[in-house]
Design a protein around this motif. Structure first.
Motif, PDB file in Angstrom:
ATOM      1  N   VAL A 154      -4.857  -1.663   7.248  1.00  0.00           N
ATOM      2  CA  VAL A 154      -3.775  -1.287   6.001  1.00  0.00           C
ATOM      3  C   VAL A 154      -2.928  -2.390   6.428  1.00  0.00           C
ATOM      4  N   CYS A 155      -1.976  -2.760   7.978  1.00  0.00           N
ATOM      5  CA  CYS A 155      -0.994  -3.741   7.783  1.00  0.00           C
ATOM      6  C   CYS A 155      -1.595  -5.165   7.555  1.00  0.00           C
ATOM      7  N   GLN A 156      -2.796  -5.296   8.116  1.00  0.00           N
ATOM      8  CA  GLN A 156      -3.422  -6.686   8.358  1.00  0.00           C
ATOM      9  C   GLN A 156      -3.966  -6.905   7.642  1.00  0.00           C
ATOM     10  N   THR A 157      -4.543  -6.110   6.285  1.00  0.00           N
ATOM     11  CA  THR A 157      -4.897  -6.342   3.934  1.00  0.00           C
ATOM     12  C   THR A 157      -3.842  -7.089   3.240  1.00  0.00           C
ATOM     13  N   ALA A 158      -1.975  -6.180   3.939  1.00  0.00           N
ATOM     14  CA  ALA A 158      -1.601  -6.584   2.945  1.00  0.00           C
ATOM     15  C   ALA A 158      -0.929  -8.012   3.010  1.00  0.00           C
ATOM     16  N   ARG A 159       0.058  -8.486   1.508  1.00  0.00           N
ATOM     17  CA  ARG A 159       0.065  -9.380   1.611  1.00  0.00           C
ATOM     18  C   ARG A 159       1.768  -9.318   1.044  1.00  0.00           C
ATOM     19  N   LYS A 160       2.407  -9.902   2.001  1.00  0.00           N
ATOM     20  CA  LYS A 160       3.246  -9.739   0.936  1.00  0.00           C
ATOM     21  C   LYS A 160       4.602 -10.856   0.898  1.00  0.00           C
ATOM     22  N   SER A 161       3.663 -12.404   1.209  1.00  0.00           N
ATOM     23  CA  SER A 161       4.624 -13.350   0.734  1.00  0.00           C
ATOM     24  C   SER A 161       3.415 -14.579   0.143  1.00  0.00           C
ATOM     25  N   VAL A 162       3.846 -15.211  -1.133  1.00  0.00           N
ATOM     26  CA  VAL A 162       2.326 -16.464  -1.154  1.00  0.00           C
ATOM     27  C   VAL A 162       2.902 -17.680  -0.145  1.00  0.00           C
ATOM     28  N   VAL A 185       5.893 -12.545  11.024  1.00  0.00           N
ATOM     29  CA  VAL A 185       5.768 -11.523  12.299  1.00  0.00           C
ATOM     30  C   VAL A 185       5.210 -10.581  12.314  1.00  0.00           C
ATOM     31  N   ARG A 186       5.205  -9.702  11.051  1.00  0.00           N
ATOM     32  CA  ARG A 186       4.795  -8.346  10.229  1.00  0.00           C
ATOM     33  C   ARG A 186       2.918  -8.629  10.734  1.00  0.00           C
ATOM     34  N   LEU A 187       2.654  -9.832  10.481  1.00  0.00           N
ATOM     35  CA  LEU A 187       0.989 -10.154  10.485  1.00  0.00           C
ATOM     36  C   LEU A 187       0.440 -10.276  11.677  1.00  0.00           C
ATOM     37  N   LEU A 197       2.183   4.075  13.826  1.00  0.00           N
ATOM     38  CA  LEU A 197       2.236   5.364  13.578  1.00  0.00           C
ATOM     39  C   LEU A 197       0.759   5.380  12.302  1.00  0.00           C
ATOM     40  N   ALA A 198       0.853   3.959  11.321  1.00  0.00           N
ATOM     41  CA  ALA A 198      -0.836   3.894  10.517  1.00  0.00           C
ATOM     42  C   ALA A 198      -1.639   4.164  11.136  1.00  0.00           C
ATOM     43  N   TYR A 199      -1.767   3.238  12.115  1.00  0.00           N
ATOM     44  CA  TYR A 199      -3.589   3.385  12.884  1.00  0.00           C
ATOM     45  C   TYR A 199      -3.251   4.491  13.399  1.00  0.00           C
ATOM     46  N   ALA A 200      -2.631   5.073  14.135  1.00  0.00           N
ATOM     47  CA  ALA A 200      -2.791   7.029  14.641  1.00  0.00           C
ATOM     48  C   ALA A 200      -2.771   7.788  13.607  1.00  0.00           C
ATOM     49  N   PHE A 201      -2.252   7.484  12.542  1.00  0.00           N
ATOM     50  CA  PHE A 201      -2.485   8.564  11.651  1.00  0.00           C
ATOM     51  C   PHE A 201      -3.834   8.565  10.796  1.00  0.00           C
ATOM     52  N   ARG A 202      -4.680   7.617  10.932  1.00  0.00           N
ATOM     53  CA  ARG A 202      -5.990   6.952   9.694  1.00  0.00           C
ATOM     54  C   ARG A 202      -5.753   6.417   9.062  1.00  0.00           C
ATOM     55  N   ALA A 203      -4.746   5.882   8.706  1.00  0.00           N
ATOM     56  CA  ALA A 203      -4.044   5.431   7.530  1.00  0.00           C
ATOM     57  C   ALA A 203      -5.176   4.488   6.739  1.00  0.00           C
ATOM     58  N   SER A 211       0.773  -0.971  -0.285  1.00  0.00           N
ATOM     59  CA  SER A 211      -0.053  -0.129   0.044  1.00  0.00           C
ATOM     60  C   SER A 211       0.796   1.350  -0.009  1.00  0.00           C
ATOM     61  N   THR A 212       0.149   2.192  -0.366  1.00  0.00           N
ATOM     62  CA  THR A 212       1.431   3.780  -0.785  1.00  0.00           C
ATOM     63  C   THR A 212       0.440   4.782  -0.025  1.00  0.00           C
ATOM     64  N   VAL A 213      -0.481   4.440   1.096  1.00  0.00           N
ATOM     65  CA  VAL A 213      -0.788   5.458   1.393  1.00  0.00           C
ATOM     66  C   VAL A 213      -0.214   5.836   2.759  1.00  0.00           C
ATOM     67  N   LEU A 214       0.590   5.059   3.707  1.00  0.00           N
ATOM     68  CA  LEU A 214       1.798   5.609   4.823  1.00  0.00           C
ATOM     69  C   LEU A 214       2.534   6.157   4.204  1.00  0.00           C
ATOM     70  N   PRO A 215       3.841   5.977   2.612  1.00  0.00           N
ATOM     71  CA  PRO A 215       4.419   6.193   2.742  1.00  0.00           C
ATOM     72  C   PRO A 215       4.233   8.207   1.592  1.00  0.00           C
ATOM     73  N   ARG A 216       3.062   7.626   1.540  1.00  0.00           N
ATOM     74  CA  ARG A 216       2.949   9.702   0.948  1.00  0.00           C
ATOM     75  C   ARG A 216       2.270  10.147   1.976  1.00  0.00           C
ATOM     76  N   ILE A 217       2.005   9.549   3.191  1.00  0.00           N
ATOM     77  CA  ILE A 217       1.458  10.022   4.063  1.00  0.00           C
ATOM     78  C   ILE A 217       3.263  10.333   4.725  1.00  0.00           C
ATOM     79  N   TRP A 218       3.832   9.687   4.746  1.00  0.00           N
ATOM     80  CA  TRP A 218       5.564  10.438   5.241  1.00  0.00           C
ATOM     81  C   TRP A 218       6.315  11.083   4.626  1.00  0.00           C
ATOM     82  N   ALA A 219       5.379  11.124   3.308  1.00  0.00           N
ATOM     83  CA  ALA A 219       5.814  11.882   2.523  1.00  0.00           C
ATOM     84  C   ALA A 219       5.944  13.650   2.639  1.00  0.00           C
ATOM     85  N   HIS A 220       4.945  14.263   3.833  1.00  0.00           N
ATOM     86  CA  HIS A 220       5.269  15.644   4.348  1.00  0.00           C
ATOM     87  C   HIS A 220       6.501  15.610   4.696  1.00  0.00           C
TER      88      HIS A 220
END
Length: 169
Positions: A79-87, A67-69, A158-164, A29-38
């Motif tokens: 946001v983190c729970q719905t992302a999948r990074k390994s098959v 571990v991530r999940l 941080l994603a939770y706090a910023f309501r990503a 997901s790009t939402v959190l990095p686009r928040i960091w982009a400030h």
């Protein structure tokens, strides 16, 4: 909520870093990095650090994803729970993410136990817990695991706090 910067308005270096991280699987997901982009310089550094765990990790991708999940569940970061990074991690694995489930190897259980403690009660981690971790991992692997888990705890909170998730919708 802190709104993510629109993709078209990103600094070129940040846009390139996000694109590389998406291609490598470090970002789903790009939402959190686009928040960091400030703060583009910090966003670039954060994306680079996160990417290192996917392009030069010494730990298996499956273990890092478990571990991530697990941390995402503790952090309640949707946001983190719905992302999948390994098959290599199935939906059945995710449904049973605990540090004592028999579907996981002894090293996976040790990593999940450590990650759970780091995310939920870091003060409970003492010398015995680290020695237990070192029964399954080399010092280098344990450090990588700890750094990855710390990054996931902080990023998820941080994603939770910023309501990503709200920003993503």
């Amino acid at each position: 909520m802190i709104a993510p910067i629109d993709s078209d308005d990103l600094a070129p270096d940040t846009a390139a870093a996000i694109s590389r991280a998406r291609r490598s699987g470090a970002l789903s997901s790009t939402v959190l990095p686009r928040i960091w982009a400030h703060r583009p310089e910090l966003a670039d550094a954060q994306i680079t650090l996160q990417s290192r765990f996917y392009d030069s990790a010494i730990l298996p991708g499956r273990l890092l994803e478990l571990v991530r999940l697990r941390i995402a569940s503790i952090n309640q970061c949707q946001v983190c729970q719905t992302a999948r990074k390994s098959v290599d991690v199935s939906e059945e694995d995710i449904a049973c993410l605990s540090d004592d489930d028999g579907r996981f190897s002894a090293s996976e259980q040790a990593a999940l136990k450590f990650a759970t403690a780091l995310a939920a009660d870091h003060l409970s981690i003492g010398g015995d817990e680290i020695e237990s971790l070192l029964e399954h991992f080399s010092s280098e692997q344990a450090v990588e695991l700890g750094m990855f888990a710390a990054l996931m705890v902080g990023s998820g909170r941080l994603a939770y706090a910023f309501r990503a998730l709200e920003a993503q919708q």
